[in-house]
Design a protein around this motif. Structure first.
Motif, PDB file in Angstrom:
ATOM      1  N   PHE A  81      62.632  40.844  35.548  1.00  0.00           N
ATOM      2  CA  PHE A  81      61.542  39.877  35.661  1.00  0.00           C
ATOM      3  C   PHE A  81      60.428  40.343  36.593  1.00  0.00           C
ATOM      4  O   PHE A  81      59.682  39.538  37.136  1.00  0.00           O
ATOM      5  CB  PHE A  81      62.067  38.506  36.110  1.00  0.00           C
ATOM      6  N   GLY A  82      60.349  41.644  36.851  1.00  0.00           N
ATOM      7  CA  GLY A  82      59.307  42.193  37.707  1.00  0.00           C
ATOM      8  C   GLY A  82      59.541  41.986  39.200  1.00  0.00           C
ATOM      9  O   GLY A  82      58.639  42.225  40.003  1.00  0.00           O
ATOM     10  N   LEU A  83      60.730  41.547  39.544  1.00  0.00           N
ATOM     11  CA  LEU A  83      61.031  41.307  40.957  1.00  0.00           C
ATOM     12  C   LEU A  83      61.364  42.608  41.670  1.00  0.00           C
ATOM     13  O   LEU A  83      61.689  43.609  41.057  1.00  0.00           O
ATOM     14  CB  LEU A  83      62.196  40.322  41.087  1.00  0.00           C
ATOM     15  N   ARG A  84      61.273  42.552  42.999  1.00  0.00           N
ATOM     16  CA  ARG A  84      61.598  43.687  43.860  1.00  0.00           C
ATOM     17  C   ARG A  84      62.470  43.200  45.009  1.00  0.00           C
ATOM     18  O   ARG A  84      62.652  42.001  45.202  1.00  0.00           O
ATOM     19  CB  ARG A  84      60.319  44.292  44.432  1.00  0.00           C
ATOM     20  N   ILE A  85      62.959  44.132  45.792  1.00  0.00           N
ATOM     21  CA  ILE A  85      63.680  43.771  47.008  1.00  0.00           C
ATOM     22  C   ILE A  85      62.698  43.046  47.927  1.00  0.00           C
ATOM     23  O   ILE A  85      61.529  43.431  48.031  1.00  0.00           O
ATOM     24  CB  ILE A  85      64.259  45.027  47.696  1.00  0.00           C
ATOM     25  N   GLU A  86      63.181  42.004  48.579  1.00  0.00           N
ATOM     26  CA  GLU A  86      62.324  41.190  49.436  1.00  0.00           C
ATOM     27  C   GLU A  86      62.810  41.215  50.878  1.00  0.00           C
ATOM     28  O   GLU A  86      63.966  41.497  51.154  1.00  0.00           O
ATOM     29  CB  GLU A  86      62.319  39.747  48.932  1.00  0.00           C
ATOM     30  N   ARG A  87      61.894  40.886  51.781  1.00  0.00           N
ATOM     31  CA  ARG A  87      62.229  40.695  53.186  1.00  0.00           C
ATOM     32  C   ARG A  87      62.412  39.206  53.417  1.00  0.00           C
ATOM     33  O   ARG A  87      61.597  38.399  52.971  1.00  0.00           O
ATOM     34  CB  ARG A  87      61.111  41.231  54.084  1.00  0.00           C
ATOM     35  N   ASP A  88      63.482  38.831  54.092  1.00  0.00           N
ATOM     36  CA  ASP A  88      63.724  37.429  54.435  1.00  0.00           C
ATOM     37  C   ASP A  88      62.760  37.059  55.558  1.00  0.00           C
ATOM     38  O   ASP A  88      62.933  37.478  56.702  1.00  0.00           O
ATOM     39  CB  ASP A  88      65.177  37.239  54.875  1.00  0.00           C
ATOM     40  N   LEU A  89      61.746  36.291  55.224  1.00  0.00           N
ATOM     41  CA  LEU A  89      60.702  35.932  56.182  1.00  0.00           C
ATOM     42  C   LEU A  89      61.200  35.039  57.312  1.00  0.00           C
ATOM     43  O   LEU A  89      60.562  34.941  58.352  1.00  0.00           O
ATOM     44  CB  LEU A  89      59.543  35.237  55.455  1.00  0.00           C
ATOM     45  N   HIS A  90      62.323  34.371  57.112  1.00  0.00           N
ATOM     46  CA  HIS A  90      62.833  33.419  58.100  1.00  0.00           C
ATOM     47  C   HIS A  90      64.051  33.938  58.854  1.00  0.00           C
ATOM     48  O   HIS A  90      64.655  33.203  59.635  1.00  0.00           O
ATOM     49  CB  HIS A  90      63.170  32.092  57.411  1.00  0.00           C
ATOM     50  N   PHE A  91      64.409  35.198  58.638  1.00  0.00           N
ATOM     51  CA  PHE A  91      65.608  35.745  59.273  1.00  0.00           C
ATOM     52  C   PHE A  91      65.404  35.970  60.760  1.00  0.00           C
ATOM     53  O   PHE A  91      64.413  36.571  61.185  1.00  0.00           O
ATOM     54  CB  PHE A  91      66.004  37.069  58.622  1.00  0.00           C
ATOM     55  N   THR A  92      66.343  35.480  61.542  1.00  0.00           N
ATOM     56  CA  THR A  92      66.445  35.786  62.966  1.00  0.00           C
ATOM     57  C   THR A  92      67.924  35.866  63.305  1.00  0.00           C
ATOM     58  O   THR A  92      68.757  35.241  62.635  1.00  0.00           O
ATOM     59  CB  THR A  92      65.789  34.715  63.868  1.00  0.00           C
ATOM     60  N   SER A  93      68.231  36.622  64.334  1.00  0.00           N
ATOM     61  CA  SER A  93      69.619  36.717  64.764  1.00  0.00           C
ATOM     62  C   SER A  93      69.673  37.099  66.227  1.00  0.00           C
ATOM     63  O   SER A  93      68.859  37.904  66.699  1.00  0.00           O
ATOM     64  CB  SER A  93      70.373  37.761  63.947  1.00  0.00           C
ATOM     65  N   THR A  94      70.630  36.529  66.922  1.00  0.00           N
ATOM     66  CA  THR A  94      70.914  36.952  68.293  1.00  0.00           C
ATOM     67  C   THR A  94      72.232  37.723  68.351  1.00  0.00           C
ATOM     68  O   THR A  94      72.543  38.334  69.362  1.00  0.00           O
ATOM     69  CB  THR A  94      70.987  35.741  69.244  1.00  0.00           C
ATOM     70  N   ALA A  95      72.993  37.700  67.267  1.00  0.00           N
ATOM     71  CA  ALA A  95      74.270  38.419  67.215  1.00  0.00           C
ATOM     72  C   ALA A  95      74.008  39.918  67.079  1.00  0.00           C
ATOM     73  O   ALA A  95      73.179  40.326  66.268  1.00  0.00           O
ATOM     74  CB  ALA A  95      75.115  37.930  66.045  1.00  0.00           C
ATOM     75  N   PRO A  96      74.706  40.740  67.854  1.00  0.00           N
ATOM     76  CA  PRO A  96      74.507  42.189  67.743  1.00  0.00           C
ATOM     77  C   PRO A  96      74.985  42.714  66.389  1.00  0.00           C
ATOM     78  O   PRO A  96      75.824  42.093  65.732  1.00  0.00           O
ATOM     79  CB  PRO A  96      75.335  42.762  68.895  1.00  0.00           C
ATOM     80  N   ILE A  97      74.467  43.865  66.012  1.00  0.00           N
ATOM     81  CA  ILE A  97      74.809  44.445  64.707  1.00  0.00           C
ATOM     82  C   ILE A  97      76.308  44.712  64.604  1.00  0.00           C
ATOM     83  O   ILE A  97      76.879  44.601  63.513  1.00  0.00           O
ATOM     84  CB  ILE A  97      73.975  45.718  64.417  1.00  0.00           C
ATOM     85  N   SER A  98      76.974  45.016  65.712  1.00  0.00           N
ATOM     86  CA  SER A  98      78.423  45.253  65.657  1.00  0.00           C
ATOM     87  C   SER A  98      79.164  43.984  65.246  1.00  0.00           C
ATOM     88  O   SER A  98      80.152  44.054  64.500  1.00  0.00           O
ATOM     89  CB  SER A  98      78.945  45.758  67.002  1.00  0.00           C
ATOM     90  N   ALA A  99      78.704  42.822  65.709  1.00  0.00           N
ATOM     91  CA  ALA A  99      79.330  41.553  65.315  1.00  0.00           C
ATOM     92  C   ALA A  99      79.082  41.281  63.832  1.00  0.00           C
ATOM     93  O   ALA A  99      79.985  40.830  63.119  1.00  0.00           O
ATOM     94  CB  ALA A  99      78.800  40.407  66.172  1.00  0.00           C
ATOM     95  N   TRP A 100      77.874  41.555  63.367  1.00  0.00           N
ATOM     96  CA  TRP A 100      77.563  41.407  61.947  1.00  0.00           C
ATOM     97  C   TRP A 100      78.469  42.299  61.110  1.00  0.00           C
ATOM     98  O   TRP A 100      79.025  41.861  60.099  1.00  0.00           O
ATOM     99  CB  TRP A 100      76.103  41.777  61.677  1.00  0.00           C
ATOM    100  N   ALA A 101      78.613  43.565  61.536  1.00  0.00           N
ATOM    101  CA  ALA A 101      79.422  44.512  60.769  1.00  0.00           C
ATOM    102  C   ALA A 101      80.881  44.064  60.718  1.00  0.00           C
ATOM    103  O   ALA A 101      81.505  44.082  59.649  1.00  0.00           O
ATOM    104  CB  ALA A 101      79.313  45.909  61.375  1.00  0.00           C
ATOM    105  N   ASP A 102      81.413  43.647  61.853  1.00  0.00           N
ATOM    106  CA  ASP A 102      82.805  43.197  61.895  1.00  0.00           C
ATOM    107  C   ASP A 102      83.014  41.981  60.997  1.00  0.00           C
ATOM    108  O   ASP A 102      83.934  41.950  60.181  1.00  0.00           O
ATOM    109  CB  ASP A 102      83.194  42.870  63.340  1.00  0.00           C
ATOM    110  N   LEU A 103      82.149  40.998  61.124  1.00  0.00           N
ATOM    111  CA  LEU A 103      82.288  39.777  60.335  1.00  0.00           C
ATOM    112  C   LEU A 103      82.053  40.039  58.840  1.00  0.00           C
ATOM    113  O   LEU A 103      82.766  39.504  57.986  1.00  0.00           O
ATOM    114  CB  LEU A 103      81.336  38.709  60.869  1.00  0.00           C
ATOM    115  N   ALA A 104      81.076  40.883  58.524  1.00  0.00           N
ATOM    116  CA  ALA A 104      80.795  41.200  57.113  1.00  0.00           C
ATOM    117  C   ALA A 104      81.974  41.931  56.479  1.00  0.00           C
ATOM    118  O   ALA A 104      82.319  41.670  55.320  1.00  0.00           O
ATOM    119  CB  ALA A 104      79.521  42.036  57.002  1.00  0.00           C
ATOM    120  N   ARG A 105      82.600  42.807  57.229  1.00  0.00           N
ATOM    121  CA  ARG A 105      83.773  43.512  56.686  1.00  0.00           C
ATOM    122  C   ARG A 105      84.926  42.546  56.458  1.00  0.00           C
ATOM    123  O   ARG A 105      85.639  42.639  55.462  1.00  0.00           O
ATOM    124  CB  ARG A 105      84.188  44.635  57.623  1.00  0.00           C
ATOM    125  N   ARG A 106      85.119  41.615  57.397  1.00  0.00           N
ATOM    126  CA  ARG A 106      86.223  40.658  57.266  1.00  0.00           C
ATOM    127  C   ARG A 106      85.979  39.646  56.150  1.00  0.00           C
ATOM    128  O   ARG A 106      86.918  39.229  55.472  1.00  0.00           O
ATOM    129  CB  ARG A 106      86.473  39.940  58.591  1.00  0.00           C
TER     130      ARG A 106
END
Length: 123
Positions: A81-106
């Motif tokens: 449909f002509g779409l592309r990868i987008e940036r989440d304009l409302h994304f914010t996080s205070t969690a470190p990337i290591s916490a994201w990685a651990d939780l995403a893996r689990r």
């Protein structure tokens, strides 16, 4: 849509410089996503080449991975449909990337990890 604004580029470069000097575990500065599927990328750093990002990549197959990925390759993806990868304009996080990685893996995905982090923040 511009995937990286100048302020985001600055934040990502500052994080990359900090990571080169010492152990650095910042929260993701930007989130990209596939509006037609489960692929999601969280980036914390941008190399001096202006293209190589470091962060958490999840292509939607249940195995999110920390590593490097190319901004130009993400920008070149063409979806239905002509779409592309987008940036989440409302994304914010205070969690470190290591916490994201651990939780995403689990949980099996960045999307599920984000939902869990929201629930934890409300508790």
């Amino acid at each position: 849509m511009e995937l990286l604004t100048p302020p985001l580029r600055t934040t990502l470069r500052v994080n990359a410089d900090a990571a080169a000097r010492r152990r650095h575990d910042p929260p993701p500065a930007v989130k990209f996503f596939n509006p037609c599927g489960g692929a999601t990328w969280l980036a914390t750093e941008l190399d001096a080449d202006g293209d190589t990002l470091f962060g958490l990549a999840d292509l939607g197959f249940g195995c999110p991975e920390l590593g490097s990925f190319s901004l130009s390759e993400i920008a070149a993806i063409r979806l239905r449909f002509g779409l592309r990868i987008e940036r989440d304009l409302h994304f914010t996080s205070t969690a470190p990337i290591s916490a994201w990685a651990d939780l995403a893996r689990r949980t099996g995905s960045i999307i599920a990890a984000e939902a869990a982090l929201v629930r934890m923040a409300k508790a």
